[in-house]
Design a protein around this motif. Structure first.
Motif, PDB file in Angstrom:
ATOM      1  N   ARG A  37      11.844  10.199  -9.303  1.00 43.66           N
ATOM      2  CA  ARG A  37      12.903   9.627 -10.141  1.00 43.66           C
ATOM      3  C   ARG A  37      14.304   9.787  -9.539  1.00 43.66           C
ATOM      4  N   ARG A  97      18.255   3.222 -10.511  1.00 43.71           N
ATOM      5  CA  ARG A  97      18.444   4.372 -11.408  1.00 43.71           C
ATOM      6  C   ARG A  97      18.599   3.909 -12.852  1.00 43.71           C
ATOM      7  N   GLU A 109      15.992   4.849 -15.889  1.00 42.68           N
ATOM      8  CA  GLU A 109      16.396   5.481 -17.151  1.00 42.68           C
ATOM      9  C   GLU A 109      15.941   4.653 -18.349  1.00 42.68           C
ATOM     10  N   ASP A 135      12.049   4.980 -18.602  1.00 45.21           N
ATOM     11  CA  ASP A 135      11.711   6.344 -19.020  1.00 45.21           C
ATOM     12  C   ASP A 135      11.900   6.552 -20.514  1.00 45.21           C
ATOM     13  N   GLU A 193       7.692   6.633 -14.044  1.00 48.18           N
ATOM     14  CA  GLU A 193       8.227   6.187 -15.334  1.00 48.18           C
ATOM     15  C   GLU A 193       7.192   5.413 -16.151  1.00 48.18           C
TER      16      GLU A 193
END
Length: 189
Positions: free
Chosen positions: A59, A67, A71, A74, A104
């Motif tokens: 991650r 990124r 996020e 996730d 994720e």
């Protein structure tokens, strides 16, 4: 439980936006999960440009777009991919969005809503084998729309007109998804 409805086409004028909006209309008022529309076009992901293979990156991605996508993904427990079928396969943009991440996706439930001239069923079968590699759990049911039979001509072009039975089909698929997502929660802990 949070479920993302991922709009998997990024083409200008994409028909999938109407399908995703219909899915969102169907989940309104459901109390089995919190549903959110995630439009892949909003992420402008680059094509596989991370120097570290996603499975080994833990991650920690170099690209800010990756990124942000990480996020987002996730934060969900399960997914509904709204996927077109392009040339008898999955759409490149959604496949890339899947491929730029790895952990994720793990042990999360997924349902597939497809559309295309032949209802997108070949894309669904491809997705079933693709997501298995990331240890995702696919529900057996699916909802597949024909862009030849479930479209009407409107003033501004094609208008999505799903068959009456589709709402019930989606309800069954969502029940499968929420049950599966709940059952696999301990694997994500």
């Amino acid at each position: 439980m949070k479920i993302a409805i991922i709009l998997g086409s990024t083409r200008p004028g994409r028909f999938g936006a109407q399908v995703a909006d219909w899915v969102m209309d169907q989940v309104a008022g459901r109390d089995d999960a919190e549903y959110e529309l995630v439009d892949l076009a909003d992420y402008d992901l680059d094509l596989l440009n991370e120097p570290t293979v996603p499975g080994a990156a833990k991650r920690q991605y170099d690209n800010p777009k990756t990124r942000r996508w990480s996020e987002t993904i996730d934060g969900f427990d399960g997914f509904v991919f709204v996927t077109p079928e392009y040339n008898h396969g999955v759409p490149a943009a959604l496949k890339n969005a899947f491929d730029v991440l790895y952990p994720e996706w793990g042990h999360k439930g997924i349902a597939l809503v497809s559309y295309g001239a032949d209802c997108g069923v070949r894309a669904v079968e491809h997705w079933r084998t693709i997501v298995a590699n990331a240890q995702m759990h696919v529900v057996r049911g699916q909802v597949s729309f024909s862009t030849m039979l479930e479209v009407e001509q409107g003033e501004d072009g094609d208008v999505f007109a799903p068959a009456e039975r589709r709402a019930k089909e989606l309800g069954n698929v969502l029940r499968q998804l929420t049950r599966l997502t709940e059952a696999t929660a301990s694997l994500r802990a």
